[in-house]
Design a protein around this motif. Structure first.
Motif, PDB file in Angstrom:
ATOM      1  N   SER A   1       0.788  -1.001   0.055  1.00  0.00           N
ATOM      2  CA  SER A   1       0.080  -0.017   0.088  1.00  0.00           C
ATOM      3  C   SER A   1       0.806   1.188   0.030  1.00  0.00           C
ATOM      4  O   SER A   1       0.511   2.107  -0.008  1.00  0.00           O
ATOM      5  N   GLN A   2       2.107   1.037   0.302  1.00  0.00           N
ATOM      6  CA  GLN A   2       2.920   2.270   0.174  1.00  0.00           C
ATOM      7  C   GLN A   2       3.537   2.459  -1.223  1.00  0.00           C
ATOM      8  O   GLN A   2       3.588   1.621  -2.118  1.00  0.00           O
ATOM      9  N   HIS A   3       4.196   3.365  -1.194  1.00  0.00           N
ATOM     10  CA  HIS A   3       4.802   3.954  -2.687  1.00  0.00           C
ATOM     11  C   HIS A   3       6.165   2.867  -2.743  1.00  0.00           C
ATOM     12  O   HIS A   3       6.653   2.780  -1.779  1.00  0.00           O
ATOM     13  N   ARG A   4       6.356   2.107  -3.952  1.00  0.00           N
ATOM     14  CA  ARG A   4       7.450   1.177  -3.942  1.00  0.00           C
ATOM     15  C   ARG A   4       8.554   2.087  -4.403  1.00  0.00           C
ATOM     16  O   ARG A   4       8.646   3.057  -5.002  1.00  0.00           O
ATOM     17  N   VAL A   5       9.787   1.959  -3.362  1.00  0.00           N
ATOM     18  CA  VAL A   5      10.958   2.770  -3.701  1.00  0.00           C
ATOM     19  C   VAL A   5      11.724   2.245  -4.704  1.00  0.00           C
ATOM     20  O   VAL A   5      12.139   1.084  -4.976  1.00  0.00           O
ATOM     21  N   LYS A   6      12.097   3.221  -5.658  1.00  0.00           N
ATOM     22  CA  LYS A   6      12.833   3.083  -6.789  1.00  0.00           C
ATOM     23  C   LYS A   6      14.527   3.279  -6.443  1.00  0.00           C
ATOM     24  O   LYS A   6      14.718   4.199  -6.287  1.00  0.00           O
ATOM     25  N   ILE A   7      14.922   1.955  -6.775  1.00  0.00           N
ATOM     26  CA  ILE A   7      16.406   1.964  -6.272  1.00  0.00           C
ATOM     27  C   ILE A   7      17.302   1.723  -7.567  1.00  0.00           C
ATOM     28  O   ILE A   7      17.184   0.845  -8.277  1.00  0.00           O
ATOM     29  N   ALA A   8      18.471   2.395  -7.631  1.00  0.00           N
ATOM     30  CA  ALA A   8      19.393   2.127  -8.787  1.00  0.00           C
ATOM     31  C   ALA A   8      20.743   1.565  -8.051  1.00  0.00           C
ATOM     32  O   ALA A   8      20.927   1.965  -7.032  1.00  0.00           O
ATOM     33  N   VAL A   9      21.300   0.576  -8.842  1.00  0.00           N
ATOM     34  CA  VAL A   9      22.385   0.041  -8.040  1.00  0.00           C
ATOM     35  C   VAL A   9      23.595   0.392  -9.049  1.00  0.00           C
ATOM     36  O   VAL A   9      23.617   0.171 -10.589  1.00  0.00           O
ATOM     37  N   MET A  10      24.777   1.135  -8.662  1.00  0.00           N
ATOM     38  CA  MET A  10      25.739   1.542  -9.201  1.00  0.00           C
ATOM     39  C   MET A  10      26.920   0.471  -8.747  1.00  0.00           C
ATOM     40  O   MET A  10      27.316  -0.093  -7.841  1.00  0.00           O
ATOM     41  N   GLY A  11      27.531  -0.309  -9.861  1.00  0.00           N
ATOM     42  CA  GLY A  11      28.488  -1.405  -9.672  1.00  0.00           C
ATOM     43  C   GLY A  11      27.858  -2.646  -9.743  1.00  0.00           C
ATOM     44  O   GLY A  11      27.184  -3.087  -8.721  1.00  0.00           O
ATOM     45  N   ALA A  12      27.864  -3.490 -10.942  1.00  0.00           N
ATOM     46  CA  ALA A  12      27.055  -4.785 -10.805  1.00  0.00           C
ATOM     47  C   ALA A  12      28.353  -6.014 -10.699  1.00  0.00           C
ATOM     48  O   ALA A  12      28.288  -6.816 -11.721  1.00  0.00           O
ATOM     49  N   GLY A  13      29.091  -5.755  -9.703  1.00  0.00           N
ATOM     50  CA  GLY A  13      29.980  -6.956  -9.577  1.00  0.00           C
ATOM     51  C   GLY A  13      29.581  -7.698  -8.500  1.00  0.00           C
ATOM     52  O   GLY A  13      28.461  -8.176  -8.414  1.00  0.00           O
ATOM     53  N   LEU A  14      30.614  -8.519  -7.628  1.00  0.00           N
ATOM     54  CA  LEU A  14      30.194  -9.439  -6.825  1.00  0.00           C
ATOM     55  C   LEU A  14      29.088  -9.045  -5.931  1.00  0.00           C
ATOM     56  O   LEU A  14      28.157  -9.932  -5.691  1.00  0.00           O
TER      57      LEU A  14
ATOM     58  N   GLU B   1      12.585  -7.811  -3.022  1.00  0.00           N
ATOM     59  CA  GLU B   1      12.011  -7.156  -2.070  1.00  0.00           C
ATOM     60  C   GLU B   1      10.549  -6.568  -2.767  1.00  0.00           C
ATOM     61  O   GLU B   1      10.475  -5.766  -3.828  1.00  0.00           O
ATOM     62  N   PRO B   2       9.470  -6.932  -2.048  1.00  0.00           N
ATOM     63  CA  PRO B   2       8.256  -6.360  -2.475  1.00  0.00           C
ATOM     64  C   PRO B   2       8.052  -4.810  -2.334  1.00  0.00           C
ATOM     65  O   PRO B   2       7.409  -4.288  -3.303  1.00  0.00           O
ATOM     66  N   GLY B   3       8.695  -4.173  -1.521  1.00  0.00           N
ATOM     67  CA  GLY B   3       8.704  -2.692  -1.311  1.00  0.00           C
ATOM     68  C   GLY B   3       9.581  -1.819  -2.388  1.00  0.00           C
ATOM     69  O   GLY B   3       9.654  -0.833  -2.171  1.00  0.00           O
ATOM     70  N   THR B   4      10.390  -2.634  -3.242  1.00  0.00           N
ATOM     71  CA  THR B   4      11.289  -1.728  -3.957  1.00  0.00           C
ATOM     72  C   THR B   4      11.111  -2.166  -5.565  1.00  0.00           C
ATOM     73  O   THR B   4      10.615  -3.074  -5.806  1.00  0.00           O
ATOM     74  N   LEU B   5      11.481  -1.148  -6.425  1.00  0.00           N
ATOM     75  CA  LEU B   5      11.759  -1.302  -7.866  1.00  0.00           C
ATOM     76  C   LEU B   5      13.040  -1.076  -8.201  1.00  0.00           C
ATOM     77  O   LEU B   5      13.608  -0.267  -7.700  1.00  0.00           O
ATOM     78  N   LEU B   6      13.552  -2.079  -9.203  1.00  0.00           N
ATOM     79  CA  LEU B   6      14.903  -1.636  -9.591  1.00  0.00           C
ATOM     80  C   LEU B   6      14.745  -0.541 -10.856  1.00  0.00           C
ATOM     81  O   LEU B   6      14.253  -0.820 -11.987  1.00  0.00           O
ATOM     82  N   SER B   7      15.294   0.633 -10.553  1.00  0.00           N
ATOM     83  CA  SER B   7      15.183   1.878 -11.454  1.00  0.00           C
ATOM     84  C   SER B   7      16.269   1.536 -12.541  1.00  0.00           C
ATOM     85  O   SER B   7      15.953   1.721 -13.436  1.00  0.00           O
ATOM     86  N   ALA B   8      17.389   1.183 -12.143  1.00  0.00           N
ATOM     87  CA  ALA B   8      18.480   1.086 -13.180  1.00  0.00           C
ATOM     88  C   ALA B   8      19.873   0.202 -12.514  1.00  0.00           C
ATOM     89  O   ALA B   8      19.921   0.147 -11.471  1.00  0.00           O
TER      90      ALA B   8
END
Ligand code: NAD
Length: 358
Positions: free
Chosen positions: A6-19, A31-38
């Motif tokens: 029911s809350q706004h899903r938090v848009k998260i960007a991840v910088m660095g896609a290594g280990l 995570e149900p509360g988050t969206l992968l922005s980039a």
């Protein structure tokens, strides 16, 4: 009460896609509360990883931010890039989770903390072990006084890194050893559990491999609370006694039913992880048997809990458990340890900071 859906899903960007960046991306997707922005990573491998997930991919943060402003950014790039990356994000007033260490030196880390403070932008540092429910429970036990007055702690990080680990040149060079890479986790937990570090006295040795970098470090620690600690670390010792082998956080490591920290108080002692609590009779008596009790806790993945916490920080519902300032102070202790090992002298944190102008 509001649920995640029911809350706004938090848009998260991840910088660095290594280990570790990949694990963060997987966490954001799960995570149900988050969206992968980039996913932001200039390498071919980073681009291919993003595409394999059907995620938005960008080579730079500015391109990603121009396409969609994320609510928060996780920075999982190499240490030397943390400051430049974090400042870019903080400049836009976007909360950041910066992987540990906050920076590759304390002076640069102070600039990041300052930028966050001046712009009112939240900084969370990825010392994720603090989020572990076992550590939260250990802290409750220590703070409850059940151990009486806490006098001392001893910690062990003894692992045998394989030869192939050192095929990468920077891992053989000064600054990359277990003090900076591994001990920083233990020191951060010790600061969380026992408070500020007042002074350190350290010795390092490279006798196992003769690399420029140390393989073994032993540190005496005095906390402002009066607690005295020792931390004994080596990445060339075959043993079951390290956080990695005993905490069960990372399935890549075989788990041993052992502990890596022992905390001693006037009325009892605690082994971490596992939380075996040993208490004695009401009056000190070394002829009396100690009673063993298992402190219960519900295991959960600290990276998942850290992400949930980051979302709460972004929503303004809580303050960072590991703030930029905390990340900076942990890094200062590591630098003091390095300085003591070089000089052979006791290093007082206060004097050390004053000399550096903090
Ligand atoms: N919390 C933990 O337990 C933990 C564990 C491992 C690593 N770390 C930390 O996470 C960070 C990354 O470590 P790693 O082992 O994943 O490293 P890594 O080398 O596997 O990954 C780094 C990634 O960053 C990318 N990158 C390089 N320059 C970039 C830029 N300008 N913008 C975006 N991406 C860029 C690289 O292409 C690479 O994919 C380090 O600071 C490390 O200390 C923390």
């Amino acid at each position: 009460m509001t649920s995640a859906s029911s809350q706004h899903r938090v848009k998260i960007a991840v910088m660095g896609a290594g280990l570790i960046g990949k694990r963060h991306v997987e966490g954001v997707l799960a995570e149900p509360g988050t969206l992968l922005s980039a996913v932001i990573d200039p390498s071919d491998a980073g681009r291919d990883f993003a595409r394999s997930l059907g995620a938005n991919w960008f080579a730079t943060f500015s391109e990603a931010a121009a396409s969609e402003r994320p609510d928060g950014v996780i920075i999982a790039t190499p240490n030397q890039l943390h400051v430049a990356n974090a400042l870019e994000v903080i400049q836009l007033g976007i909360p950041v989770l910066i992987e540990k260490p906050i920076a590759d030196n304390a002076e640069a880390a102070a600039a990041v903390v300052d930028a966050g403070r001046k712009s009112g932008t939240a900084i969370l540092v990825g010392h994720h072990r603090r989020h572990n429910p076992m550590i939260q429970e250990a802290k409750r036990v220590l703070d409850s006084g059940r151990l009486g007055r806490i006098l001392t702690v001893q910690g062990t990080f003894w692992v045998a890194k394989p030869d192939s680990y050192f095929d990468v040149a920077w891992r053989r060079q000064a600054g990359a050893g277990p003090t900076f890479i591994n001990l920083i986790h233990d020191i951060d937990l010790f600061r969380y559990l026992f408070g500020e570090v007042e002074a350190v006295y350290a010795m390092e040795s490279n006798s196992a491999r003769n690399h420029a970098v140390e393989d073994t470090t032993v540190v005496l620690i005095r906390f402002a609370s009066g607690v005295l600690g020792t931390m004994n670390a080596s990445d060339a010792v075959a043993s079951p006694w390290s956080w990695e082998m005993t905490a069960g956080e990372n399935p890549a490591f075989p788990r041993q039913d052992q502990f890596c920290y022992q905390v001693g108080g006037t009325r009892g002692s605690l082994a971490i992880p596992g939380l075996a609590l040993w208490t004695g009779p009401s009056k000190p008596d070394w002829l009396e048997r100690q009673t063993k009790e298992q402190v219960p806790f519900s295991p959960a993945d600290p990276l998942t809990l850290q992400l949930k916490h980051f979302c709460d920080v972004i929503r303004g519902q809580t303050h960072p458990l590991v703030s930029g300032q905390e990340g900076l102070e942990t890094l200062q202790v590591i630098e003091a340890i390095k300085s003591s090992a070089r000089s052979g002298q006791l290093v007082r944190l206060h004097d050390f900071d004053m000399r550096r102008g903090h």
